[in-house]
Design a protein around this motif. Structure first.
Motif, PDB file in Angstrom:
ATOM      1  N   ARG A   7      -7.484  -7.030  -2.360  1.00  0.00           N
ATOM      2  CA  ARG A   7      -8.640  -6.458  -1.785  1.00  0.00           C
ATOM      3  C   ARG A   7      -8.252  -4.888  -2.809  1.00  0.00           C
ATOM      4  N   LEU A   8      -7.321  -4.476  -2.226  1.00  0.00           N
ATOM      5  CA  LEU A   8      -6.765  -3.336  -2.010  1.00  0.00           C
ATOM      6  C   LEU A   8      -6.550  -3.279  -3.651  1.00  0.00           C
ATOM      7  N   ALA A  18      -3.763   4.900  -7.805  1.00  0.00           N
ATOM      8  CA  ALA A  18      -2.595   3.557  -7.837  1.00  0.00           C
ATOM      9  C   ALA A  18      -2.434   4.378  -6.770  1.00  0.00           C
ATOM     10  N   ALA A  19      -1.896   3.879  -6.054  1.00  0.00           N
ATOM     11  CA  ALA A  19      -1.431   4.398  -4.352  1.00  0.00           C
ATOM     12  C   ALA A  19       0.074   4.217  -4.499  1.00  0.00           C
ATOM     13  N   ARG A  20       0.682   5.515  -3.495  1.00  0.00           N
ATOM     14  CA  ARG A  20       1.695   6.228  -3.446  1.00  0.00           C
ATOM     15  C   ARG A  20       2.260   5.592  -2.344  1.00  0.00           C
ATOM     16  N   ALA A  21       1.763   5.662  -1.620  1.00  0.00           N
ATOM     17  CA  ALA A  21       2.512   5.120  -0.021  1.00  0.00           C
ATOM     18  C   ALA A  21       0.748   3.895   0.443  1.00  0.00           C
ATOM     19  N   VAL A  22       1.989   2.589   1.138  1.00  0.00           N
ATOM     20  CA  VAL A  22       1.022   2.555   2.602  1.00  0.00           C
ATOM     21  C   VAL A  22       1.133   2.183   4.035  1.00  0.00           C
ATOM     22  N   THR A  23       0.265   2.394   4.390  1.00  0.00           N
ATOM     23  CA  THR A  23       0.290   2.763   5.466  1.00  0.00           C
ATOM     24  C   THR A  23      -0.250   1.728   6.589  1.00  0.00           C
ATOM     25  N   LEU A  24       0.490   0.960   7.442  1.00  0.00           N
ATOM     26  CA  LEU A  24       0.318   0.188   8.181  1.00  0.00           C
ATOM     27  C   LEU A  24      -0.237   0.600   9.966  1.00  0.00           C
ATOM     28  N   HIS A  46      -0.687  -2.943  -8.385  1.00  0.00           N
ATOM     29  CA  HIS A  46      -0.299  -3.936  -8.712  1.00  0.00           C
ATOM     30  C   HIS A  46      -0.316  -4.835  -7.268  1.00  0.00           C
ATOM     31  N   GLU A  47      -0.201  -5.904  -7.164  1.00  0.00           N
ATOM     32  CA  GLU A  47      -0.740  -6.911  -5.552  1.00  0.00           C
ATOM     33  C   GLU A  47       0.705  -7.171  -5.243  1.00  0.00           C
ATOM     34  N   ASP A  48       1.712  -6.966  -6.559  1.00  0.00           N
ATOM     35  CA  ASP A  48       2.876  -7.788  -6.250  1.00  0.00           C
ATOM     36  C   ASP A  48       3.445  -6.119  -5.494  1.00  0.00           C
ATOM     37  N   MET A  52       4.211  -6.334  -1.096  1.00  0.00           N
ATOM     38  CA  MET A  52       6.318  -5.759  -0.649  1.00  0.00           C
ATOM     39  C   MET A  52       6.141  -4.866  -0.095  1.00  0.00           C
ATOM     40  N   ALA A  53       5.529  -3.872   0.039  1.00  0.00           N
ATOM     41  CA  ALA A  53       5.417  -2.844   0.936  1.00  0.00           C
ATOM     42  C   ALA A  53       5.498  -2.997   2.006  1.00  0.00           C
ATOM     43  N   VAL A  54       3.880  -3.847   2.324  1.00  0.00           N
ATOM     44  CA  VAL A  54       3.340  -4.563   3.903  1.00  0.00           C
ATOM     45  C   VAL A  54       4.158  -5.158   4.115  1.00  0.00           C
TER      46      VAL A  54
END
Length: 83
Positions: A7-8, A18-24, A46-48, A52-54
């Motif tokens: 979804r993201l 586009a995302a530069r970073a992912v925060t969990l 891109h989901e891939d 991978m980051a998540v």
């Protein structure tokens, strides 16, 4: 988690972003929370890349919160309620 990543990616591409970073952010029972971020090699929608980051963030997340963090989380009143 995969559904959220997909979804993201769809949302980012739909907005031409586009995302530069992912925060969990993990919220644990008892009010404690943990947060980790992972910077992407290059901005991506891109989901891939996002998956991978998540996945790396999940692998690096603690299985449980140390006792001192659980106590601090309660003492500071950081409990959040969802509506």
């Amino acid at each position: 988690m995969l559904e959220l990543v997909v979804r993201l990616g769809v949302t980012l591409r739909g907005r031409g972003r586009a995302a530069r970073a992912v925060t969990l952010t993990l919220h644990f029972a008892g009010g404690a929370r943990g947060e980790k971020s992972r910077r992407l090699r290059e901005p991506s929608a891109h989901e891939d890349d996002l998956r991978m980051a998540v996945s790396q963030l999940m692998d690096a997340s603690p299985a449980r919160v140390p006792e001192r963090d659980r106590v601090e989380g309660r003492r500071r009143g950081r409990r959040r309620h969802r509506c």
